[in-house]
Design a protein around this motif. Structure first.
Motif, short mmCIF file in Angstrom:
data_model
loop_
_atom_site.label_atom_id
_atom_site.label_comp_id
_atom_site.label_asym_id
_atom_site.label_seq_id
_atom_site.Cartn_x
_atom_site.Cartn_y
_atom_site.Cartn_z
N VAL A 131 0.83 -1.21 0.00
CA VAL A 131 0.00 0.00 0.00
C VAL A 131 0.86 1.26 0.00
CG1 VAL A 131 -1.70 1.28 1.37
CG2 VAL A 131 -1.94 -1.18 1.06
N GLY A 132 2.05 1.18 0.55
CA GLY A 132 2.97 2.30 0.49
C GLY A 132 3.05 3.20 1.71
N LEU A 133 2.23 2.94 2.73
CA LEU A 133 2.32 3.73 3.96
C LEU A 133 3.37 3.14 4.89
CD1 LEU A 133 -1.43 4.43 4.89
CD2 LEU A 133 0.23 6.02 3.91
N PRO A 134 4.03 3.99 5.70
CA PRO A 134 4.97 3.45 6.68
C PRO A 134 4.26 2.55 7.68
CG PRO A 134 4.85 5.87 6.81
CD PRO A 134 3.92 5.44 5.75
N ILE A 135 4.91 1.44 8.02
CA ILE A 135 4.32 0.45 8.91
C ILE A 135 5.12 0.37 10.21
CG2 ILE A 135 3.78 -1.99 9.25
CD1 ILE A 135 3.37 -2.20 6.24
N VAL A 136 4.41 0.48 11.32
CA VAL A 136 4.98 0.19 12.63
C VAL A 136 4.47 -1.18 13.05
CG1 VAL A 136 4.99 0.82 15.08
CG2 VAL A 136 5.22 2.60 13.33
N ALA A 137 5.39 -2.12 13.22
CA ALA A 137 5.00 -3.45 13.68
C ALA A 137 4.56 -3.36 15.13
CB ALA A 137 6.17 -4.42 13.55
N TYR A 138 3.59 -4.18 15.48
CA TYR A 138 3.05 -4.19 16.84
C TYR A 138 3.31 -5.58 17.40
CZ TYR A 138 -0.69 -3.87 20.44
OH TYR A 138 -1.42 -3.88 21.60
N ASN A 139 4.23 -5.64 18.36
CA ASN A 139 4.58 -6.93 18.95
C ASN A 139 3.83 -7.12 20.25
OD1 ASN A 139 5.88 -9.41 19.27
ND2 ASN A 139 7.49 -8.49 20.53
N ASN A 140 2.85 -8.02 20.23
CA ASN A 140 2.05 -8.30 21.42
C ASN A 140 1.82 -9.80 21.53
OD1 ASN A 140 0.29 -8.40 23.55
ND2 ASN A 140 -1.22 -6.99 22.69
N PRO A 141 2.88 -10.55 21.83
CA PRO A 141 2.73 -12.00 21.91
C PRO A 141 1.86 -12.45 23.07
CG PRO A 141 4.90 -11.35 22.70
CD PRO A 141 4.26 -10.13 22.12
N ILE A 142 1.55 -11.53 23.98
CA ILE A 142 0.65 -11.86 25.09
C ILE A 142 -0.75 -12.15 24.56
CG2 ILE A 142 -0.36 -10.99 27.24
CD1 ILE A 142 2.19 -9.15 27.40
N ASP A 143 -1.19 -11.38 23.57
CA ASP A 143 -2.54 -11.51 23.03
C ASP A 143 -2.59 -12.24 21.69
OD1 ASP A 143 -3.66 -10.24 25.19
OD2 ASP A 143 -3.65 -8.27 24.25
N THR A 144 -1.45 -12.39 21.02
CA THR A 144 -1.41 -13.13 19.77
C THR A 144 -0.53 -14.35 19.96
OG1 THR A 144 0.53 -12.00 18.86
CG2 THR A 144 -1.59 -10.94 18.51
N LYS A 145 -0.47 -15.18 18.97
CA LYS A 145 0.33 -16.40 19.06
C LYS A 145 1.73 -16.23 18.47
CE LYS A 145 -3.61 -19.56 19.02
NZ LYS A 145 -3.38 -20.10 20.37
N VAL A 146 2.05 -15.03 17.99
CA VAL A 146 3.32 -14.80 17.33
C VAL A 146 4.15 -13.78 18.10
CG1 VAL A 146 4.44 -13.97 15.21
CG2 VAL A 146 2.34 -15.33 15.07
N ASP A 147 5.40 -14.10 18.33
CA ASP A 147 6.33 -13.18 18.98
C ASP A 147 7.25 -12.60 17.91
OD1 ASP A 147 8.06 -11.79 20.59
OD2 ASP A 147 8.72 -13.52 21.77
N LEU A 148 7.21 -11.29 17.75
CA LEU A 148 8.14 -10.62 16.84
C LEU A 148 9.47 -10.46 17.59
CD1 LEU A 148 5.86 -7.87 15.23
CD2 LEU A 148 6.43 -10.13 14.34
N THR A 149 10.27 -11.48 17.54
CA THR A 149 11.56 -11.49 18.24
C THR A 149 12.49 -10.46 17.61
OG1 THR A 149 12.44 -13.17 16.79
CG2 THR A 149 11.30 -13.93 18.79
N PRO A 150 13.52 -10.03 18.33
CA PRO A 150 14.46 -9.09 17.74
C PRO A 150 15.03 -9.52 16.39
CG PRO A 150 14.76 -9.11 20.10
CD PRO A 150 13.76 -10.20 19.78
N PRO A 151 15.41 -10.79 16.20
CA PRO A 151 15.88 -11.17 14.86
C PRO A 151 14.80 -11.04 13.78
CG PRO A 151 16.64 -12.77 16.48
CD PRO A 151 15.65 -11.88 17.18
N LEU A 152 13.55 -11.34 14.13
CA LEU A 152 12.48 -11.21 13.15
C LEU A 152 12.20 -9.74 12.84
CD1 LEU A 152 10.40 -12.43 11.31
CD2 LEU A 152 8.90 -12.82 13.30
N ILE A 153 12.25 -8.90 13.85
CA ILE A 153 12.08 -7.46 13.62
C ILE A 153 13.18 -6.95 12.70
CG2 ILE A 153 12.20 -5.19 14.73
CD1 ILE A 153 10.81 -6.55 17.16
N ALA A 154 14.41 -7.40 12.96
CA ALA A 154 15.53 -6.98 12.11
C ALA A 154 15.33 -7.44 10.66
CB ALA A 154 16.84 -7.55 12.66
#
Length: 301
Positions: A131-154
């Motif tokens: 879509v072209g808009l800047p994206i801020v990832a939201y890491n909330n593994p408490i409420d979701t099943k996925v953890d955006l770990t530091p390596p994945l964020i990188a």
């Protein structure tokens, strides 16, 4: 606010959503709240996040929340639309809707309620990034099943898919690992009770809950915590000590009800939540009121 501020920097309020007595969305009250936050000095809003109860909205309501926020926002005031969804195609739809409405950035969870692999998470963000808009990832593994770990964020940042991350784990140690692996990624505070710690770690934004109720005090706390001036730190610690028992409600299961109750206590429009969120227990309700009134008694607003 300055012209050089990136849209996702500063205090972006994860807005609560007011409902009428029949639990329909009160869009006029929501627009008024957006204007209130802008007039208080906040830098933007992040509608359709968890605090905005987006999971309980139908498609028409969810779209109209974004258009209402954009229409109410003054020039230079960011609308960072939450576009989290179960699947990538749904997220893409909401990203397109936000862009068409005039949002300045997106806030995106990984796939909800599915333990996606790293490759699947990356593809999820690739879809939204088209879509072209800047994206801020939201890491909330408490409420979701996925953890955006530091390596994945990188990895996400290295592919140019995200500009920053709202870190909600509460583990401030991650901030340093993230910056080691991806020095250019922007850190955004994701929990109200880690403001000072994340500020010291180099955060440049705060997707915040309690400015819904006490914007002036929380804006000052953010400024002092991120100024880089050692002289500001002692005052930040004083405010933090005074407010921490209140800010901690942002990290609890009842955070939506608690923040809305605090808004009611200070004379703003909080009100009820949609199911499945029900009324607070008497003990929790009394505690939230006590913490809110204690902050007011010390002059915070």
């Amino acid at each position: 606010m300055t012209g050089t501020r990136k849209p996702w920097h500063g205090v972006l309020v994860a807005t609560s959503l007011p409902f009428n007595d029949d639990l329909s969305v009160d869009y006029d009250a929501y627009a008024e709240h957006v204007r209130f936050l802008a007039n208080a000095g906040c830098h933007g809003v992040a509608p359709n996040g968890s605090l905005g109860e987006y999971q309980t909205l139908n498609e028409e309501e969810r779209a109209r929340v974004i258009t209402t926020a954009v229409d109410a926002a003054p020039e230079g005031f960011t609308v960072m639309a939450g576009v989290g969804a179960y699947g990538g195609l749904q997220t893409l739809k909401w990203a397109e809707q936000a862009a068409e409405a005039g949002a300045g950035a997106l806030m995106l969870l990984p796939p909800n309620s599915y333990r996606a692999t790293d490759d699947e998470v990356v593809e999820h963000y690739r879809l939204a990034a088209t879509v072209g808009l800047p994206i801020v990832a939201y890491n909330n593994p408490i409420d979701t099943k996925v953890d955006l770990t530091p390596p994945l964020i990188a990895r996400l940042h290295g592919e140019g898919l995200i500009v920053g991350v709202k870190e909600f784990t509460g583990d401030v140690r991650r901030a340093y690992e993230i910056k080691e692996l991806a020095p250019e990624v922007d850190l955004l505070i994701g929990t109200d009770d880690t403001v000072v710690e994340m500020g010291l770690a180099g955060a440049v934004g705060w997707v915040a809950g309690y400015p819904n109720a006490i914007p002036e005090a929380t804006l000052e706390l953010y400024r002092l915590s991120t100024s880089g001036d050692v002289a500001d730190l002692e005052r930040a610690r004083e405010i933090y000590r005074d407010l921490h028992s209140l800010l901690r409600w942002d990290s609890k299961t009842e955070f939506v009800q608690a923040i809305k109750l605090s808004m009611d206590v200070v004379g703003l429009r909080g009100g009820a939540c949609r199911p499945p969120r029900g009324p607070l227990t008497p003990a929790v309700r009394d505690a939230v009121i006590r913490d809110t009134e204690a902050a007011l008694a010390k002059g915070y607003k």
